[in-house]
Motif scaffolding. Structure first.
Motif, mmCIF file in Angstrom:
data_model
loop_
_atom_site.group_PDB
_atom_site.id
_atom_site.type_symbol
_atom_site.label_atom_id
_atom_site.label_comp_id
_atom_site.label_asym_id
_atom_site.label_seq_id
_atom_site.Cartn_x
_atom_site.Cartn_y
_atom_site.Cartn_z
ATOM 1 N N ILE A 37 62.638 11.498 -45.823
ATOM 2 C CA ILE A 37 63.921 12.059 -45.212
ATOM 3 C C ILE A 37 63.947 13.685 -45.462
ATOM 4 O O ILE A 37 64.015 14.093 -46.641
ATOM 5 N N LEU A 38 63.943 14.336 -44.556
ATOM 6 C CA LEU A 38 64.109 15.806 -44.820
ATOM 7 C C LEU A 38 65.674 16.193 -44.484
ATOM 8 O O LEU A 38 66.055 15.951 -43.408
ATOM 9 N N ASP A 39 66.030 17.019 -45.511
ATOM 10 C CA ASP A 39 67.503 17.561 -45.469
ATOM 11 C C ASP A 39 68.497 16.553 -45.082
ATOM 12 O O ASP A 39 69.118 16.382 -44.208
ATOM 13 N N ALA A 40 68.538 15.630 -46.131
ATOM 14 C CA ALA A 40 69.668 14.481 -46.113
ATOM 15 C C ALA A 40 70.948 14.989 -46.097
ATOM 16 O O ALA A 40 71.126 16.195 -46.363
ATOM 17 N N LEU A 41 71.824 14.252 -45.714
ATOM 18 C CA LEU A 41 73.236 14.630 -45.882
ATOM 19 C C LEU A 41 73.877 14.001 -47.004
ATOM 20 O O LEU A 41 73.597 13.224 -47.868
ATOM 21 N N ASP A 49 65.030 18.967 -50.941
ATOM 22 C CA ASP A 49 64.696 19.258 -49.806
ATOM 23 C C ASP A 49 64.274 18.082 -48.838
ATOM 24 O O ASP A 49 64.292 17.847 -47.667
ATOM 25 N N VAL A 50 63.364 17.208 -49.645
ATOM 26 C CA VAL A 50 63.025 16.244 -49.331
ATOM 27 C C VAL A 50 62.901 15.046 -49.998
ATOM 28 O O VAL A 50 62.800 14.950 -51.057
ATOM 29 N N TRP A 51 63.144 13.700 -49.496
ATOM 30 C CA TRP A 51 63.502 12.423 -50.060
ATOM 31 C C TRP A 51 62.151 11.637 -49.731
ATOM 32 O O TRP A 51 62.019 11.381 -48.445
ATOM 33 N N GLU A 60 61.811 9.772 -54.508
ATOM 34 C CA GLU A 60 61.637 10.914 -55.251
ATOM 35 C C GLU A 60 62.328 12.062 -54.553
ATOM 36 O O GLU A 60 62.013 12.193 -53.215
ATOM 37 N N GLY A 61 63.351 12.595 -54.817
ATOM 38 C CA GLY A 61 63.900 13.924 -54.608
ATOM 39 C C GLY A 61 62.986 15.233 -54.741
ATOM 40 O O GLY A 61 62.816 15.344 -55.825
ATOM 41 N N GLN A 62 62.470 15.713 -53.754
ATOM 42 C CA GLN A 62 61.582 16.959 -53.822
ATOM 43 C C GLN A 62 62.207 18.295 -53.549
ATOM 44 O O GLN A 62 62.871 18.285 -52.374
ATOM 45 N N GLN A 63 62.214 19.335 -54.494
ATOM 46 C CA GLN A 63 62.927 20.368 -54.322
ATOM 47 C C GLN A 63 61.638 21.608 -53.944
ATOM 48 O O GLN A 63 60.653 21.689 -54.974
#
Length: 158
Positions: A37-41, A49-51, A60-63
């Motif tokens: 998921i890119l740029d989730a809400l 930035d990316v899930w 994993e939430g990635q910055q």
């Protein structure tokens, strides 16, 4: 070398992020991850930035950070000033299955060392006494700063 200040820096940072997303999409094709998921809400977007969805039901939430200003490494002050630890805490508290990471071509040696040390101990007390308190003053300072930023009390390990 740092990115130029201004719009060009944003474009180069976005290029780094896009390349990372393409890499993650290839991981889907190889069936190593389930989704991206890119740029989730909403709250999922906070500091992420990316899930990446993993087969074990974790995500994993990635910055993504292509650079750290003019520095060639990451350090506590730089990451903390960007609110990354605060956002990580928010995402980790939101769901026990969440993980977080900083995706960057630059090293964050103290954090990498902390993670590796934590993986090699069975008890929090052994970790704290043998892997932290026996370290250099700089590493102990990093550990305490990290714990403070994540609202952790290292004295509870004992």
């Amino acid at each position: 070398m740092p990115y130029e200040i201004g719009g060009r820096a944003d474009k180069l940072g976005n290029r780094f992020e896009v390349r990372w997303v393409i890499y993650q999409l290839m991981e889907i094709l190889e069936e190593k991850i389930d989704y991206v998921i890119l740029d989730a809400l909403g709250d999922d977007e906070r500091g992420i930035d990316v899930w990446v969805g993993k087969p074990n039901n974790t995500k994993e939430g990635q910055q993504c950070k292509g650079r750290n200003g003019s520095k060639e490494i990451w350090d506590f002050a730089s990451v903390n000033s960007k609110g990354i630890f605060k956002n990580w805490k928010h995402q980790l508290d939101a769901d026990q299955l969440n993980k977080v990471s900083l995706v960057s071509p630059l090293a964050f040696t103290n954090l990498e060392d902390l993670i590796e040390r934590a993986k090699t101990n069975e008890s929090p007390m052994d970790f704290y006494n043998n892997q932290i308190l026996s370290s250099s003053k700089d590493f102990i300072k990093f550990f305490k700063n990290f714990c403070n930023s994540m609202d952790l009390n290292p004295d509870n390990a004992q």
